[in-house]
Design a protein around this motif. Structure first.
Motif, PDB file in Angstrom:
ATOM      1  N   MET A   1     104.876  14.774  -5.299  1.00  0.00           N
ATOM      2  CA  MET A   1     104.380  13.568  -4.684  1.00  0.00           C
ATOM      3  C   MET A   1     104.859  13.538  -3.234  1.00  0.00           C
ATOM      4  N   ILE A   2     104.055  12.907  -2.382  1.00  0.00           N
ATOM      5  CA  ILE A   2     104.347  12.802  -0.956  1.00  0.00           C
ATOM      6  C   ILE A   2     104.563  11.321  -0.626  1.00  0.00           C
ATOM      7  N   LEU A   3     105.580  11.038   0.177  1.00  0.00           N
ATOM      8  CA  LEU A   3     105.839   9.674   0.637  1.00  0.00           C
ATOM      9  C   LEU A   3     105.696   9.630   2.154  1.00  0.00           C
ATOM     10  N   VAL A   4     104.853   8.720   2.622  1.00  0.00           N
ATOM     11  CA  VAL A   4     104.694   8.487   4.054  1.00  0.00           C
ATOM     12  C   VAL A   4     105.396   7.175   4.380  1.00  0.00           C
ATOM     13  N   VAL A   5     106.285   7.228   5.358  1.00  0.00           N
ATOM     14  CA  VAL A   5     107.025   6.061   5.817  1.00  0.00           C
ATOM     15  C   VAL A   5     106.606   5.799   7.257  1.00  0.00           C
ATOM     16  N   PHE A   6     106.030   4.628   7.507  1.00  0.00           N
ATOM     17  CA  PHE A   6     105.574   4.284   8.850  1.00  0.00           C
ATOM     18  C   PHE A   6     106.274   3.014   9.300  1.00  0.00           C
ATOM     19  N   ARG A   7     107.143   3.159  10.304  1.00  0.00           N
ATOM     20  CA  ARG A   7     107.840   2.030  10.907  1.00  0.00           C
ATOM     21  C   ARG A   7     107.145   1.688  12.211  1.00  0.00           C
ATOM     22  N   SER A   8     107.039   0.399  12.522  1.00  0.00           N
ATOM     23  CA  SER A   8     106.394   0.016  13.778  1.00  0.00           C
ATOM     24  C   SER A   8     106.857  -1.372  14.218  1.00  0.00           C
ATOM     25  N   ARG A   9     106.579  -1.625  15.473  1.00  0.00           N
ATOM     26  CA  ARG A   9     106.820  -2.948  16.054  1.00  0.00           C
ATOM     27  C   ARG A   9     105.626  -3.214  16.967  1.00  0.00           C
ATOM     28  N   PHE A  10     105.073  -4.414  16.866  1.00  0.00           N
ATOM     29  CA  PHE A  10     103.909  -4.759  17.676  1.00  0.00           C
ATOM     30  C   PHE A  10     104.260  -4.890  19.153  1.00  0.00           C
ATOM     31  N   SER A  11     103.306  -4.549  19.988  1.00  0.00           N
ATOM     32  CA  SER A  11     103.418  -4.789  21.427  1.00  0.00           C
ATOM     33  C   SER A  11     102.922  -6.210  21.723  1.00  0.00           C
ATOM     34  N   ASP A  12     103.046  -6.615  22.952  1.00  0.00           N
ATOM     35  CA  ASP A  12     102.528  -7.924  23.360  1.00  0.00           C
ATOM     36  C   ASP A  12     101.005  -7.928  23.424  1.00  0.00           C
ATOM     37  N   ASP A  13     100.382  -6.745  23.383  1.00  0.00           N
ATOM     38  CA  ASP A  13      98.930  -6.633  23.505  1.00  0.00           C
ATOM     39  C   ASP A  13      98.198  -6.643  22.165  1.00  0.00           C
ATOM     40  N   VAL A  14      98.918  -6.772  21.048  1.00  0.00           N
ATOM     41  CA  VAL A  14      98.253  -6.770  19.743  1.00  0.00           C
ATOM     42  C   VAL A  14      97.381  -8.023  19.634  1.00  0.00           C
ATOM     43  N   ASP A  15      96.210  -7.860  19.028  1.00  0.00           N
ATOM     44  CA  ASP A  15      95.297  -8.995  18.878  1.00  0.00           C
ATOM     45  C   ASP A  15      94.634  -8.932  17.501  1.00  0.00           C
ATOM     46  N   GLY A  16      93.639  -9.756  17.291  1.00  0.00           N
ATOM     47  CA  GLY A  16      92.953  -9.834  16.010  1.00  0.00           C
ATOM     48  C   GLY A  16      92.271  -8.548  15.590  1.00  0.00           C
ATOM     49  N   SER A  17      92.002  -7.667  16.540  1.00  0.00           N
ATOM     50  CA  SER A  17      91.363  -6.397  16.177  1.00  0.00           C
ATOM     51  C   SER A  17      92.274  -5.546  15.289  1.00  0.00           C
ATOM     52  N   TYR A  18      93.575  -5.751  15.412  1.00  0.00           N
ATOM     53  CA  TYR A  18      94.504  -5.007  14.551  1.00  0.00           C
ATOM     54  C   TYR A  18      94.311  -5.405  13.090  1.00  0.00           C
ATOM     55  N   ASP A  73      91.033   7.205  15.144  1.00  0.00           N
ATOM     56  CA  ASP A  73      90.741   6.238  16.198  1.00  0.00           C
ATOM     57  C   ASP A  73      91.745   5.083  16.162  1.00  0.00           C
ATOM     58  N   ALA A  74      92.072   4.608  14.961  1.00  0.00           N
ATOM     59  CA  ALA A  74      93.064   3.534  14.835  1.00  0.00           C
ATOM     60  C   ALA A  74      94.436   4.005  15.309  1.00  0.00           C
ATOM     61  N   GLN A  75      94.785   5.249  15.008  1.00  0.00           N
ATOM     62  CA  GLN A  75      96.064   5.788  15.493  1.00  0.00           C
ATOM     63  C   GLN A  75      96.100   5.773  17.019  1.00  0.00           C
ATOM     64  N   ARG A  76      95.015   6.190  17.636  1.00  0.00           N
ATOM     65  CA  ARG A  76      94.945   6.213  19.098  1.00  0.00           C
ATOM     66  C   ARG A  76      95.117   4.808  19.669  1.00  0.00           C
ATOM     67  N   ARG A  77      94.405   3.819  19.085  1.00  0.00           N
ATOM     68  CA  ARG A  77      94.525   2.436  19.567  1.00  0.00           C
ATOM     69  C   ARG A  77      95.935   1.900  19.343  1.00  0.00           C
ATOM     70  N   GLY A  78      96.556   2.305  18.230  1.00  0.00           N
ATOM     71  CA  GLY A  78      97.925   1.888  17.975  1.00  0.00           C
ATOM     72  C   GLY A  78      98.871   2.384  19.049  1.00  0.00           C
ATOM     73  N   LYS A  79      98.750   3.653  19.383  1.00  0.00           N
ATOM     74  CA  LYS A  79      99.619   4.245  20.410  1.00  0.00           C
ATOM     75  C   LYS A  79      99.374   3.620  21.776  1.00  0.00           C
ATOM     76  N   GLU A  80      98.103   3.372  22.097  1.00  0.00           N
ATOM     77  CA  GLU A  80      97.748   2.866  23.423  1.00  0.00           C
ATOM     78  C   GLU A  80      97.964   1.366  23.586  1.00  0.00           C
ATOM     79  N   ARG A  81      97.852   0.612  22.466  1.00  0.00           N
ATOM     80  CA  ARG A  81      97.755  -0.831  22.630  1.00  0.00           C
ATOM     81  C   ARG A  81      98.594  -1.652  21.658  1.00  0.00           C
ATOM     82  N   TRP A  82      98.544  -1.345  20.369  1.00  0.00           N
ATOM     83  CA  TRP A  82      99.095  -2.248  19.364  1.00  0.00           C
ATOM     84  C   TRP A  82     100.602  -2.140  19.172  1.00  0.00           C
ATOM     85  N   TYR A  83     101.177  -0.960  19.373  1.00  0.00           N
ATOM     86  CA  TYR A  83     102.594  -0.758  19.043  1.00  0.00           C
ATOM     87  C   TYR A  83     103.453  -0.562  20.284  1.00  0.00           C
ATOM     88  N   SER A  84     104.593  -1.247  20.299  1.00  0.00           N
ATOM     89  CA  SER A  84     105.599  -0.955  21.322  1.00  0.00           C
ATOM     90  C   SER A  84     106.519   0.157  20.811  1.00  0.00           C
TER      91      SER A  84
END
Length: 108
Positions: A1-18, A73-84
Motif C-alpha cells: 500500500m502507498i500513503l501520500v501525505v500532503f501538508r499545506s498552508r493557504f496563501s492570501d490569494d486563495v479564493d473560492g476556485s480552490y 493543472d490544479a497542482q500548478r495553480r496551487g504552486k502559483e496561487r493557492w499555497y504559501s
C-alpha cells in the motif's frame, strides 16, 4: 500500500476556485481509482496548516492520478496561487494494524 501525505498552508490569494476545484478532484480521484483508493482524509490544525492523507492499494493507480491533466493543472495553480507552503511525501506502507476491518488494509 502507498500513503501520500500532503501538508499545506493557504496563501492570501486563495479564493473560492480552490473549494470548487477540490470538490471536483475529490470526486474524480474516487472515480479514477475505484477500489484502489483505500482512504482519503483531510485535516486542518488550529494554526491553519492543512493535512491530506491518501492511501492507495497500487502504485499504478497513483501514477494514473499523478498524470491526470486536471490534477496537474490544479497542482500548478496551487504552486502559483493557492499555497504559501506545501510538502508532499509518498511512502510505502510496510505494516498496518487496526481495530477496523483488516481487509481494508491488505498486506503485500
Amino acid at each position: 500500500m502507498i500513503l501520500v501525505v500532503f501538508r499545506s498552508r493557504f496563501s492570501d490569494d486563495v479564493d473560492g476556485s480552490y473549494d470548487t476545484t477540490e470538490r471536483h478532484l475529490a470526486q474524480k480521484v474516487r472515480e479514477l481509482a475505484g477500489d484502489d483508493l483505500v482512504h482519503l482524509k483531510n485535516y486542518r490544525s488550529e494554526d491553519g496548516e492543512r493535512l491530506a492523507l491518501v492511501w492507495w492499494r497500487s502504485p499504478e493507480s497513483l501514477e494514473k492520478w499523478r498524470n491526470d491533466t486536471e490534477h496537474q493543472d490544479a497542482q500548478r495553480r496551487g504552486k502559483e496561487r493557492w499555497y504559501s507552503f506545501y510538502e508532499l511525501s509518498v511512502a510505502e506502507v510496510t505494516r498496518t494494524s487496526s481495530s477496523e476491518d483488516e481487509a481494508a488494509y491488505p498486506s503485500e
